[in-house]
Design a protein around this motif. Structure first.
Motif, PDB file in Angstrom:
ATOM      1  N   MET A  77      11.379 -17.034  25.409  1.00 54.33           N
ATOM      2  CA  MET A  77      10.018 -17.427  25.051  1.00 54.33           C
ATOM      3  C   MET A  77       9.671 -16.860  23.674  1.00 54.33           C
ATOM      4  N   SER A  78       9.066 -17.677  22.839  1.00 60.84           N
ATOM      5  CA  SER A  78       8.703 -17.224  21.499  1.00 60.84           C
ATOM      6  C   SER A  78       7.525 -16.267  21.556  1.00 60.84           C
ATOM      7  N   ARG A  79       7.440 -15.386  20.563  1.00 57.51           N
ATOM      8  CA  ARG A  79       6.314 -14.452  20.501  1.00 57.51           C
ATOM      9  C   ARG A  79       4.996 -15.190  20.302  1.00 57.51           C
ATOM     10  N   ARG A  80       5.066 -16.296  19.558  1.00 56.13           N
ATOM     11  CA  ARG A  80       3.851 -17.074  19.310  1.00 56.13           C
ATOM     12  C   ARG A  80       3.282 -17.616  20.619  1.00 56.13           C
ATOM     13  N   LYS A  81       4.161 -18.152  21.475  1.00 55.14           N
ATOM     14  CA  LYS A  81       3.687 -18.706  22.747  1.00 55.14           C
ATOM     15  C   LYS A  81       3.134 -17.607  23.643  1.00 55.14           C
ATOM     16  N   GLU A  82       3.792 -16.448  23.664  1.00 55.89           N
ATOM     17  CA  GLU A  82       3.299 -15.351  24.498  1.00 55.89           C
ATOM     18  C   GLU A  82       1.941 -14.861  24.009  1.00 55.89           C
ATOM     19  N   THR A  83       1.782 -14.765  22.685  1.00 57.27           N
ATOM     20  CA  THR A  83       0.489 -14.346  22.129  1.00 57.27           C
ATOM     21  C   THR A  83      -0.595 -15.360  22.474  1.00 57.27           C
ATOM     22  N   TRP A  84      -0.257 -16.647  22.386  1.00 52.88           N
ATOM     23  CA  TRP A  84      -1.217 -17.694  22.731  1.00 52.88           C
ATOM     24  C   TRP A  84      -1.634 -17.583  24.200  1.00 52.88           C
ATOM     25  N   ASN A  85      -0.667 -17.304  25.088  1.00 53.85           N
ATOM     26  CA  ASN A  85      -0.991 -17.160  26.510  1.00 53.85           C
ATOM     27  C   ASN A  85      -1.898 -15.956  26.760  1.00 53.85           C
ATOM     28  N   ILE A  86      -1.657 -14.869  26.028  1.00 50.89           N
ATOM     29  CA  ILE A  86      -2.518 -13.686  26.155  1.00 50.89           C
ATOM     30  C   ILE A  86      -3.935 -14.026  25.708  1.00 50.89           C
ATOM     31  N   LEU A  87      -4.049 -14.673  24.559  1.00 51.75           N
ATOM     32  CA  LEU A  87      -5.371 -15.044  24.042  1.00 51.75           C
ATOM     33  C   LEU A  87      -6.069 -16.024  24.979  1.00 51.75           C
ATOM     34  N   ARG A  88      -5.326 -16.964  25.517  1.00 54.68           N
ATOM     35  CA  ARG A  88      -5.911 -17.960  26.426  1.00 54.68           C
ATOM     36  C   ARG A  88      -6.438 -17.299  27.695  1.00 54.68           C
ATOM     37  N   ALA A  89      -5.645 -16.409  28.290  1.00 53.19           N
ATOM     38  CA  ALA A  89      -6.071 -15.735  29.515  1.00 53.19           C
ATOM     39  C   ALA A  89      -7.313 -14.884  29.277  1.00 53.19           C
ATOM     40  N   ASN A  90      -7.353 -14.166  28.154  1.00 56.17           N
ATOM     41  CA  ASN A  90      -8.502 -13.304  27.860  1.00 56.17           C
ATOM     42  C   ASN A  90      -9.751 -14.106  27.535  1.00 56.17           C
ATOM     43  N   THR A  91      -9.585 -15.227  26.850  1.00 53.68           N
ATOM     44  CA  THR A  91     -10.736 -16.068  26.541  1.00 53.68           C
ATOM     45  C   THR A  91     -11.348 -16.652  27.817  1.00 53.68           C
ATOM     46  N   ILE A  92     -10.483 -17.118  28.716  1.00 52.64           N
ATOM     47  CA  ILE A  92     -10.972 -17.630  29.998  1.00 52.64           C
ATOM     48  C   ILE A  92     -11.649 -16.512  30.787  1.00 52.64           C
ATOM     49  N   GLY A  93     -11.064 -15.302  30.741  1.00 53.10           N
ATOM     50  CA  GLY A  93     -11.633 -14.167  31.454  1.00 53.10           C
ATOM     51  C   GLY A  93     -13.030 -13.815  30.972  1.00 53.10           C
ATOM     52  N   ILE A  94     -13.217 -13.782  29.656  1.00 53.98           N
ATOM     53  CA  ILE A  94     -14.539 -13.478  29.103  1.00 53.98           C
ATOM     54  C   ILE A  94     -15.538 -14.576  29.459  1.00 53.98           C
ATOM     55  N   ALA A  95     -15.079 -15.828  29.404  1.00 51.63           N
ATOM     56  CA  ALA A  95     -15.967 -16.937  29.764  1.00 51.63           C
ATOM     57  C   ALA A  95     -16.423 -16.820  31.218  1.00 51.63           C
ATOM     58  N   LEU A  96     -15.506 -16.466  32.112  1.00 52.85           N
ATOM     59  CA  LEU A  96     -15.868 -16.275  33.518  1.00 52.85           C
ATOM     60  C   LEU A  96     -16.802 -15.084  33.692  1.00 52.85           C
ATOM     61  N   PHE A  97     -16.569 -14.030  32.909  1.00 59.36           N
ATOM     62  CA  PHE A  97     -17.418 -12.830  32.961  1.00 59.36           C
ATOM     63  C   PHE A  97     -18.860 -13.202  32.594  1.00 59.36           C
ATOM     64  N   VAL A  98     -19.001 -13.907  31.465  1.00 62.71           N
ATOM     65  CA  VAL A  98     -20.339 -14.298  31.015  1.00 62.71           C
ATOM     66  C   VAL A  98     -20.995 -15.248  32.019  1.00 62.71           C
ATOM     67  N   LEU A  99     -20.212 -16.151  32.571  1.00 65.12           N
ATOM     68  CA  LEU A  99     -20.742 -17.067  33.577  1.00 65.12           C
ATOM     69  C   LEU A  99     -21.224 -16.312  34.810  1.00 65.12           C
ATOM     70  N   GLY A 100     -20.437 -15.304  35.220  1.00 64.43           N
ATOM     71  CA  GLY A 100     -20.838 -14.494  36.369  1.00 64.43           C
ATOM     72  C   GLY A 100     -22.134 -13.742  36.120  1.00 64.43           C
ATOM     73  N   LEU A 101     -22.293 -13.197  34.897  1.00 65.70           N
ATOM     74  CA  LEU A 101     -23.530 -12.498  34.553  1.00 65.70           C
ATOM     75  C   LEU A 101     -24.721 -13.453  34.582  1.00 65.70           C
ATOM     76  N   TYR A 102     -24.473 -14.699  34.168  1.00 59.67           N
ATOM     77  CA  TYR A 102     -25.556 -15.693  34.181  1.00 59.67           C
ATOM     78  C   TYR A 102     -25.947 -16.049  35.615  1.00 59.67           C
ATOM     79  N   VAL A 103     -24.948 -16.156  36.488  1.00 58.47           N
ATOM     80  CA  VAL A 103     -25.215 -16.527  37.881  1.00 58.47           C
ATOM     81  C   VAL A 103     -26.021 -15.450  38.590  1.00 58.47           C
ATOM     82  N   ILE A 104     -25.674 -14.171  38.347  1.00 56.91           N
ATOM     83  CA  ILE A 104     -26.398 -13.078  39.012  1.00 56.91           C
ATOM     84  C   ILE A 104     -27.631 -12.649  38.215  1.00 56.91           C
ATOM     85  N   LYS A 105     -27.890 -13.365  37.108  1.00 53.48           N
ATOM     86  CA  LYS A 105     -29.070 -13.130  36.270  1.00 53.48           C
ATOM     87  C   LYS A 105     -29.120 -11.700  35.729  1.00 53.48           C
ATOM     88  N   GLN A 106     -27.973 -11.239  35.233  1.00 50.87           N
ATOM     89  CA  GLN A 106     -27.877  -9.906  34.632  1.00 50.87           C
ATOM     90  C   GLN A 106     -27.926 -10.078  33.113  1.00 50.87           C
TER      91      GLN A 106
END
Length: 360
Positions: A77-106
């Motif tokens: 696996m290329s380093r570029r693809k692995e870096t992209w997967n890391i960035l993709r997972a973290n971006t989705i994680g932050i989006a879910l985090f913010v969505l969760g805060l919105y749902v619980i009205k925090q």
């Protein structure tokens, strides 16, 4: 065997990732609230409130890493693809985090801290994996952590695969040899020895502990494919298949599932997918608006120059034929005579082109 070591390595990698996620989160909290780098707002949540979120953050991020293929074998696996997967997972994680805060009205949860967490986690995770990758590459170059494989079939695909293996010793592939029923000038294929016929595969699997079988059958040997796959399945060995159609099938073919049957689309047209069409349309509109605003001073000067030096309209309008025979109007700055189309018949003798095209 390598596959057993891979399970152990994956568990260690999960543990390392969990530590990195938690450490990045705590470091982001420290930088935001304790380092003095940021102004402190009123109504700041307690330390316990922030740290309690780790109970959900760590397992969710580990699951996202799994979904984004960060726990698959990555020898090639290329380093570029692995870096992209890391960035993709973290971006989705932050989006879910913010969505969760919105749902619980925090509303008091620091968005700056979340942004710091995103940056720190991507950076530390990338550095960590690069370090591990570099260490493993060095081990493999010195003969450790090797994966022992056999190629079944002599074809152009086999030659291309062996060339890539030789060019990348850090992958750690030890090619024991090639099985083929084809006659060869020398008892080797790209430096790999020919060690027998295809029907000797089962005997070799019983005599050696092999990590992987790479099927590289050519068109003249395609009739052996079913029996080779059957032998590999019965022995539980990991198997790869590289079709010898490289000159026909593109690098990234689109594989369609037709009621359990894999159908390879030779020509993949991304714009047939609705999300891709929407994305392209958005880029077209945004790019056009941006370009018009950016070049508006030049366009304004051009319009004045046309208007002051020649008679007639500044903009030339013409009907064109687009996709599916639909008509549309094309607009551009006029660069010809006002009655150029009417004068075309007078100039046909000077036309340098044949057919519908006109050029002087």
């Amino acid at each position: 065997m390598i596959k057993n070591n891979q399970h152990i390595f994956n568990r260690i990698q999960v543990l390392i990732d969990a530590i990195i996620i938690a450490s990045s989160y705590v470091l982001a909290w420290y930088l935001r609230f304790q380092s003095g780098l940021f102004a402190q707002d009123a109504g700041v949540l307690s330390k316990e409130t922030y740290l309690s979120a780790l109970i959900y953050v760590v397992p969710i991020y580990l699951f996202l890493y799994y979904i984004c293929q960060l726990y698959v074998p990555r020898r090639s696996m290329s380093r570029r693809k692995e870096t992209w997967n890391i960035l993709r997972a973290n971006t989705i994680g932050i989006a879910l985090f913010v969505l969760g805060l919105y749902v619980i009205k925090q509303e008091d949860f620091s968005r700056q801290m979340l942004f710091l967490f995103l940056i720190l986690n991507v950076l530390i995770e990338s550095v960590s994996r690069y370090t591990i990758r570099y260490a493993l590459w060095n081990m493999r170059k010195h003969g450790y952590n090797q994966k022992h494989i056999i190629l079944v079939g002599n074809s152009r695909a086999a030659e291309q695969y062996l060339e890539r293996v030789k060019q990348n010793p850090q992958w750690g592939y030890q090619v024991l040899g090639v099985l083929t029923n084809k006659a060869v000038e020398r008892e080797e294929v790209c430096g790999a020895p020919v060690i027998g016929k295809i029907d000797e595969l089962e005997a070799l699997l019983e005599a050696h502990k092999l990590d992987e079988i790479v099927i590289t059958l050519g068109t003249s040997e395609a009739r052996y494919l079913a029996s080779v796959v059957d032998v590999c399945e019965r022995h539980g060995v990991h198997t790869k298949f590289i079709p010898d159609y490289g000159s026909v099938i593109p690098t990234r073919p689109h594989i369609e599932d037709v009621q359990g049957m894999a159908v390879i689309n030779i020509r993949n047209v991304p714009l047939k997918q609705t999300p891709n069409r929407w994305l392209k349309r958005g880029i077209d509109v945004f790019g056009a608006v941006f370009a018009i605003v950016l070049f508006s001073p030049i366009m304004f000067v051009t319009a004045i120059a046309i208007k002051t030096t020649t008679k007639g309209p500044v903009i030339f309008k013409q009907k064109r034929v687009g996709k599916n025979g639909r008509y549309f109007y094309m607009y551009k700055f006029r660069s010809m005579y006002r009655d150029a189309e009417a004068r075309k018949a007078e100039l046909m003798e000077q036309n340098e082109m044949n057919g519908l095209m006109f050029k002087m």
